[in-house]
Motif scaffolding. Structure first.
Motif, PDB file in Angstrom:
ATOM      1  N   GLU A 201       9.826   2.788  18.570  1.00 56.44           N
ATOM      2  CA  GLU A 201       9.167   1.493  18.730  1.00 56.44           C
ATOM      3  C   GLU A 201       7.655   1.663  18.920  1.00 56.44           C
ATOM      4  O   GLU A 201       7.194   2.409  19.784  1.00 56.44           O
ATOM      5  N   ASP A 202       6.901   0.957  18.061  1.00 61.84           N
ATOM      6  CA  ASP A 202       5.433   0.981  18.078  1.00 61.84           C
ATOM      7  C   ASP A 202       4.854   2.390  17.918  1.00 61.84           C
ATOM      8  O   ASP A 202       3.694   2.627  18.258  1.00 61.84           O
ATOM      9  N   GLY A 203       5.657   3.336  17.420  1.00 62.07           N
ATOM     10  CA  GLY A 203       5.165   4.694  17.202  1.00 62.07           C
ATOM     11  C   GLY A 203       4.779   5.428  18.467  1.00 62.07           C
ATOM     12  O   GLY A 203       3.997   6.393  18.419  1.00 62.07           O
ATOM     13  N   ALA A 206       5.668   9.253  18.472  1.00 65.33           N
ATOM     14  CA  ALA A 206       4.821   9.983  17.519  1.00 65.33           C
ATOM     15  C   ALA A 206       3.392  10.090  18.024  1.00 65.33           C
ATOM     16  O   ALA A 206       2.719  11.111  17.810  1.00 65.33           O
ATOM     17  N   ALA A 207       2.917   9.049  18.684  1.00 65.73           N
ATOM     18  CA  ALA A 207       1.534   9.055  19.199  1.00 65.73           C
ATOM     19  C   ALA A 207       1.325  10.125  20.258  1.00 65.73           C
ATOM     20  O   ALA A 207       0.193  10.595  20.461  1.00 65.73           O
ATOM     21  N   ALA A 208       2.399  10.532  20.931  1.00 67.53           N
ATOM     22  CA  ALA A 208       2.284  11.551  21.983  1.00 67.53           C
ATOM     23  C   ALA A 208       2.390  12.963  21.431  1.00 67.53           C
ATOM     24  O   ALA A 208       2.223  13.934  22.186  1.00 67.53           O
ATOM     25  N   GLY A 209       2.664  13.101  20.126  1.00 70.03           N
ATOM     26  CA  GLY A 209       2.863  14.426  19.550  1.00 70.03           C
ATOM     27  C   GLY A 209       1.669  14.928  18.769  1.00 70.03           C
ATOM     28  O   GLY A 209       0.667  14.231  18.586  1.00 70.03           O
ATOM     29  N   LEU A 258       7.971  13.890  15.145  1.00 74.21           N
ATOM     30  CA  LEU A 258       7.643  12.554  14.653  1.00 74.21           C
ATOM     31  C   LEU A 258       6.186  12.468  14.201  1.00 74.21           C
ATOM     32  O   LEU A 258       5.878  11.815  13.196  1.00 74.21           O
ATOM     33  N   ALA A 259       5.288  13.104  14.935  1.00 73.73           N
ATOM     34  CA  ALA A 259       3.881  13.113  14.507  1.00 73.73           C
ATOM     35  C   ALA A 259       3.752  13.774  13.129  1.00 73.73           C
ATOM     36  O   ALA A 259       2.988  13.308  12.268  1.00 73.73           O
ATOM     37  N   THR A 260       4.516  14.843  12.910  1.00 72.54           N
ATOM     38  CA  THR A 260       4.472  15.547  11.625  1.00 72.54           C
ATOM     39  C   THR A 260       5.061  14.688  10.514  1.00 72.54           C
ATOM     40  O   THR A 260       4.525  14.650   9.395  1.00 72.54           O
ATOM     41  N   LEU A 261       6.144  13.984  10.809  1.00 69.68           N
ATOM     42  CA  LEU A 261       6.763  13.117   9.800  1.00 69.68           C
ATOM     43  C   LEU A 261       5.877  11.913   9.478  1.00 69.68           C
ATOM     44  O   LEU A 261       5.830  11.455   8.329  1.00 69.68           O
ATOM     45  N   PRO A 291       1.668   2.126  14.269  1.00 70.32           N
ATOM     46  CA  PRO A 291       0.233   2.419  14.215  1.00 70.32           C
ATOM     47  C   PRO A 291      -0.085   3.868  13.872  1.00 70.32           C
ATOM     48  O   PRO A 291      -1.155   4.153  13.325  1.00 70.32           O
ATOM     49  N   VAL A 292       0.831   4.788  14.151  1.00 69.89           N
ATOM     50  CA  VAL A 292       0.574   6.195  13.827  1.00 69.89           C
ATOM     51  C   VAL A 292       0.600   6.384  12.314  1.00 69.89           C
ATOM     52  O   VAL A 292      -0.281   7.041  11.738  1.00 69.89           O
ATOM     53  N   VAL A 293       1.585   5.795  11.647  1.00 68.56           N
ATOM     54  CA  VAL A 293       1.655   5.872  10.184  1.00 68.56           C
ATOM     55  C   VAL A 293       0.422   5.213   9.567  1.00 68.56           C
ATOM     56  O   VAL A 293      -0.207   5.765   8.650  1.00 68.56           O
ATOM     57  N   MET A 294       0.063   4.036  10.069  1.00 69.06           N
ATOM     58  CA  MET A 294      -1.088   3.333   9.496  1.00 69.06           C
ATOM     59  C   MET A 294      -2.381   4.100   9.739  1.00 69.06           C
ATOM     60  O   MET A 294      -3.264   4.145   8.867  1.00 69.06           O
TER      61      MET A 294
END
Length: 377
Positions: A201-203, A206-209, A258-261, A291-294
């Protein structure tokens, strides 16, 4: 003509709906008034059954029959929650997209339309992809037929990007459209395997990685990214087993994975944006909310301006449902719903099969030409 579009994509999380009232003008402009958009999640038991039937899991015909019925009934339930329409266009749920050596040999969407027609009493257009496949096309991305008139008139080199389970890009200047690779498919698979939750949810995770460049390089080496369009893919390739095979040796924690993906999605999409020298990209789909993907997209394609499809009158979460409303309108008026240069078919084809409602089947008089432009409000 009011057409209800029903869509469930490669995230297989539920059914998106959109009722659009379409009016054709003499100048070739088709105006669509979006009267309703909605989303109905699958019941947990049905979603679990769909996930269990997706590759690489084996299935038997009893499961196929049950899913065809239960998905059809779920689509009928979603349709009952929408305002009345003259026609329904149902995408169904893709369970398998058969690709060998870059060629699509078949595609299977379940969700028996008779349940919708019986429940609502109006005609249903369904099974749209297979006609394009039978003409040598990929059956995807069908949304390109919607993107081209929607983007007509935008200045510069514009493109349309949908970030669902799989990402697809339409470039009108060529024209070309194709699946670039995974958007949320691998991200969601990693989260589900590790936490039991359907998505990040909301990335936040991923944002923490941190991006692991070694794993990213191995993921980017997949042969799919080197194939030339037209091309299409799905969870037949990018699924949990694929991710486990490639990522397991790196033993990353979930945040770094997740950050890598997210970087994988960002780079595979941005590479195509750079290749086509796009200066405006109209974005839709659930990935818009990550937001991480964007951020990865903006960083890796700095020459492009990213514009939410909402600014063109198309709610980003409902774009594909609106697009299938449009495809249903085309079929009802005897117009082709494919762009051969985008899907790779040998020619344009009228899409789908029509299941009558309760009364006699009455369709509008055929039109001579496709709309030149779309205006949505």
């Amino acid at each position: 003509m009011r057409v209800l579009g029903l869509m469930s994509g490669t995230s297989h999380d539920g059914i998106d709906s959109a009722v659009v009232d379409w009016t054709m003008a003499a100048d070739g402009v088709l105006t669509g008034v979006v009267e309703h958009v909605g989303a109905r999640p699958y019941e947990p038991e049905l979603r679990a059954a769909i996930v269990a039937a997706l590759p690489p899991h084996p299935v038997d015909m009893a499961q196929v029959c049950r899913l065809d019925t239960l998905i059809g009934q779920a689509f009928a339930g979603a349709a009952r929650e929408c305002p009345a329409a003259d026609l329904i266009c149902s995408h169904g749920q893709t369970l398998y997209h058969w690709v060998e050596d870059g060629r699509v040999r078949g595609t299977l969407q379940l969700g028996q339309p008779a349940w919708i027609a019986e429940s609502l009493g109006v005609p249903v257009v369904s099974d749209l992809r297979v006609r394009d496949v039978s003409a040598g096309g990929h059956g995807a991305p069908l949304v390109s037929a919607f993107d081209l008139p929607l983007l007509a008139g935008l200045p510069g080199r514009a493109g349309a990007l949908n970030l669902g389970g799989i990402a697809n890009l339409t470039v009108p200047a060529v024209p070309v459209a194709y699946d670039t690779g995974p958007a949320s498919a691998l991200l969601d698979a990693a989260v589900l395997a590790a936490t039991g939750r359907p998505y990040d949810e909301d990335g936040r995770l991923a944002a923490a990685g941190r991006v692991h460049e070694g794993l990213l390089a191995e993921l980017l080496a997949d042969p799919y990214y080197r194939r030339t369009p037209p091309k299409s893919t799905g969870k037949e390739l990018f699924h949990e087993g694929y991710l486990a095979r490639v990522a397991a040796p790196y033993a990353l924690d979930l945040a770094d994975l997740l950050a890598t993906l997210a970087a994988l999605t960002g780079e595979t999409v941005a590479a195509e944006i750079r290749r086509h020298r796009l200066d405006t990209v109209v974005v839709s789909g659930g990935g818009v909310r990550n937001p991480v993907v964007m951020d990865e997209l903006r960083r890796r394609a700095p020459g492009a301006r990213f514009l939410a499809s909402d600014e063109l009158g198309v709610p980003s979460d409902a774009k594909e449902a609106i697009a299938f409303s449009y495809l249903g309108w085309l079929t009802a008026h005897g117009l082709a719903g494919t762009v051969p240069g985008c899907t790779g078919a040998s020619g344009a084809r009228i899409l789908g099969t029509v299941t009558p409602g309760r009364g006699p089947l009455r369709l509008p008089e055929p039109l001579a030409a496709l709309p030149e432009r779309l205006r949505l409000r």
